[in-house]
Design a protein around this motif. Sequence first.
Motif, PDB file in Angstrom:
ATOM      1  N   SER A   1     -12.405   8.335  -4.425  1.00 59.41           N
ATOM      2  CA  SER A   1     -11.877   7.264  -3.575  1.00 59.41           C
ATOM      3  C   SER A   1     -11.226   7.840  -2.316  1.00 59.41           C
ATOM      4  O   SER A   1     -10.468   8.817  -2.387  1.00 59.41           O
TER       5      SER A   1
ATOM      6  N   GLY B   1       0.135  -1.651  -4.837  1.00 59.53           N
ATOM      7  CA  GLY B   1      -1.138  -2.314  -5.059  1.00 59.53           C
ATOM      8  C   GLY B   1      -2.259  -1.550  -4.379  1.00 59.53           C
ATOM      9  O   GLY B   1      -2.091  -1.031  -3.271  1.00 59.53           O
ATOM     10  N   PHE B   2      -3.410  -1.471  -5.035  1.00 54.45           N
ATOM     11  CA  PHE B   2      -4.558  -0.843  -4.382  1.00 54.45           C
ATOM     12  C   PHE B   2      -5.143  -1.759  -3.315  1.00 54.45           C
ATOM     13  O   PHE B   2      -5.691  -1.297  -2.329  1.00 54.45           O
ATOM     14  N   GLN B   3      -4.998  -3.062  -3.519  1.00 53.53           N
ATOM     15  CA  GLN B   3      -5.493  -4.042  -2.544  1.00 53.53           C
ATOM     16  C   GLN B   3      -4.477  -5.169  -2.399  1.00 53.53           C
ATOM     17  O   GLN B   3      -3.769  -5.501  -3.343  1.00 53.53           O
TER      18      GLN B   3
ATOM     19  N   LEU C   1      -4.464  -1.898  -9.527  1.00 60.15           N
ATOM     20  CA  LEU C   1      -5.492  -2.765  -8.956  1.00 60.15           C
ATOM     21  C   LEU C   1      -5.450  -4.080  -9.719  1.00 60.15           C
ATOM     22  O   LEU C   1      -5.708  -4.127 -10.921  1.00 60.15           O
ATOM     23  N   THR C   2      -5.106  -5.143  -9.009  1.00 59.26           N
ATOM     24  CA  THR C   2      -5.019  -6.454  -9.631  1.00 59.26           C
ATOM     25  C   THR C   2      -5.218  -7.538  -8.588  1.00 59.26           C
ATOM     26  O   THR C   2      -5.023  -7.299  -7.395  1.00 59.26           O
TER      27      THR C   2
ATOM     28  N   PHE D   1      -5.204  -0.924 -14.110  1.00 60.59           N
ATOM     29  CA  PHE D   1      -6.002  -2.095 -13.720  1.00 60.59           C
ATOM     30  C   PHE D   1      -5.481  -3.290 -14.506  1.00 60.59           C
ATOM     31  O   PHE D   1      -5.337  -3.214 -15.730  1.00 60.59           O
TER      32      PHE D   1
ATOM     33  N   ILE E   1     -14.024  -1.879  -4.147  1.00 62.41           N
ATOM     34  CA  ILE E   1     -13.735  -2.579  -5.406  1.00 62.41           C
ATOM     35  C   ILE E   1     -14.997  -3.245  -5.946  1.00 62.41           C
ATOM     36  O   ILE E   1     -15.256  -3.224  -7.159  1.00 62.41           O
TER      37      ILE E   1
ATOM     38  N   PRO F   1      -6.245   3.711  -8.082  1.00 65.98           N
ATOM     39  CA  PRO F   1      -5.338   3.108  -9.073  1.00 65.98           C
ATOM     40  C   PRO F   1      -5.431   3.828 -10.410  1.00 65.98           C
ATOM     41  O   PRO F   1      -6.500   4.323 -10.801  1.00 65.98           O
TER      42      PRO F   1
ATOM     43  N   ARG G   1     -11.734  -1.376   1.501  1.00 64.48           N
ATOM     44  CA  ARG G   1     -11.259  -1.354   0.111  1.00 64.48           C
ATOM     45  C   ARG G   1     -11.963  -2.435  -0.710  1.00 64.48           C
ATOM     46  O   ARG G   1     -12.310  -2.209  -1.883  1.00 64.48           O
TER      47      ARG G   1
ATOM     48  N   TYR H   1       0.814  -1.217   0.000  1.00 62.48           N
ATOM     49  CA  TYR H   1       0.000   0.000   0.000  1.00 62.48           C
ATOM     50  C   TYR H   1       0.848   1.268   0.000  1.00 62.48           C
ATOM     51  O   TYR H   1       1.733   1.437   0.845  1.00 62.48           O
TER      52      TYR H   1
ATOM     53  N   TYR I   1      -1.255 -11.088  -7.777  1.00 62.96           N
ATOM     54  CA  TYR I   1      -0.296 -10.446  -6.884  1.00 62.96           C
ATOM     55  C   TYR I   1       1.141 -10.843  -7.173  1.00 62.96           C
ATOM     56  O   TYR I   1       2.073 -10.185  -6.718  1.00 62.96           O
TER      57      TYR I   1
END
Length: 634
Positions: free
Chosen positions: A568, A527-529, A513-514, A576, A549, A573, A545, A131, A517
């Motif tokens: 947000s 990473g967004f998540q 955002l993916t 994507f 999403i 992000p 989060r 993050y 990982y």
Amino acid sequence: MSTRSRLIDAAGLIVAVVVGAIVAYVALLVIGKVGWPAFNSSNVTRALTTVGQAAAIAVLVVAVIAYRLRRWTPALPVLSAAGMAGLVTITLGMPLGATKLYLGGLSVDQQFRTEYLTRLTDSPHLADMTYHGLAPYYPAGWFWMGGRFAQLDGLPGWEAYKPWSILSIAVAAALATALWNRMIGTDRGIAVSLAVTVVTLMYAAPEPYGAVLILLGVPMLVVFVHALRGPATSWPAVIASGLFIGLSATFYTLFTGLLAGITILLTLWFLIAGWLATSNKAMPDADIRALRRKLVTGVVGRLVVMGAIAGVIALLAWAPYLSDRLSATAASGGSAEHYLPESGSLFPMPMFDFSLVGVLTLIGLVWVLLRFRQRTIALAFAAAIVGVYVVVALSLLRTATGSTLLSFRLGPVLIAILSAAGIFGVAELARAAVGKFGDVRFVVGALGAIVAVAMAQSVPGMLSSDVTTAYTDTDGTGVRADKKPAGAESYFPKIHQIIREQTGKPADKTIVLTADYGFLSLYPYWGFQGLTSHYANPLAEFDKRAKTIERWSTITTPDEMIAALDKSPWTAPTVFLFRYSADGYTLKLAEDVYPNDPNVRRYTVTYQKSAFADPRFRVTEVGPFILVVREGHT
């Protein structure tokens, strides 16, 4: 102890570190120069591992014999360190000789660990592995040092993970051997260190920073006793204990809690023993009270000094996170302790396994029970064993409150301690055998060496699943080490190139955002998540989060998508990375479902193609992936 003796001891430890590092690094270079067959399709590397292990143990046997004969004394530290580091390197490095990945490849836990090393290779600044803008929650010490190794060696973080893991474990084993040799002599020191090293490789090697702490932690238990024992306490032992516990705090939180608990148990033991001892003294009550006050202030004062030193060291890694938490930064969704495998629901009882390790640990338990009142080392081991079982009991009880203490991670610690104790027990049995049957030392030594080889050669087999994964996972160059067709991850290098071309930014300036990982393990994108809530920083608000999403996946128009991204609560992000499906663009997310085992439920959200059908988004199909880059957004 004189200043000269302390300098000699310090020099011996430095020699161990330097020799261990050189042996491991050179051995890895040599192994890496040969085109070996894959471990999961050939027994060649297994055979060479066995030969190498026998050779390393032979070097250690030579060191023991030389010590007994009082020959080659100046060379003993070098032989000890080289033999132990060589054993570690050949045991781990040879089976992995044909792959660039470490045990476990880029799957599950190794995925986020590799991501962390990639992050700290990109920059020495402490930061969360995933993050953007968050202080790290997981201790960064081992990963930070690994990042410096990667930069020095000119390797990307993912590729440095294997050599750094093996190198750090090898150096720790060499240093631990030097500590044992200093405390109990080279002959017994090598035997104890060999036992601890082999069982640590068996049970803890997939978690390298944990293995490092186990190898060093077992001899440091003895230092704890010397640090806390009465008026004759060695202040260097107090300082060394504080430094080690502090270092542990920068490596592994659970192990640090155990070490702190052990020091408290030892403190209570010395206080109670000293208090009872003064009761038997024939002296005035006032003098007895004075002795007791001196006892309490002395023992507790040393514990406080240890704690203060440890705290200062720990803050090097923990200060940024603690500062953010104390500043009322929002935190939710972290669930690191929500994991309860079957082994975590039981008391670990390795001493009753039908194996060589089981026999050794059973002997160790008996020895500790017989000797903890008489031997400093036995007392240290006893406190540690009690500490492990106390943590396990608390973890079992905590399940009733909806969480755990992850006590299953302490199994390797217990095995290492009992194995070390087992060597002392075997030594006493050997002395008894000499007394009964005459000089049978050669027989005992030969059997010990054979058992050592037998245990060492079983390590690759015990780790075979993790070794196989290192060959079947696709690495950062897009290939599988077993030469079979690579997975979808083989497209990652091309995706990385396209992102750089379309954004014009380096990876560490881009948020992605993916749900793949492994991509974040190879390149230092933010990473967004995160992978799951169990690995997520609590400050990241994983659960919120995830809901965001999911809401974005219901959006059908570009204007709505851009408005949602701009609103947000976290930095949105700009890239994507989806998987393609006939229904749209998909992400596979994770949800914490503890107390179930498995503790993670995977579910898929599907984004509408129409939400990105606009010049403000650039959509590129790459193999099974859909890459979406938000145009002109900084």
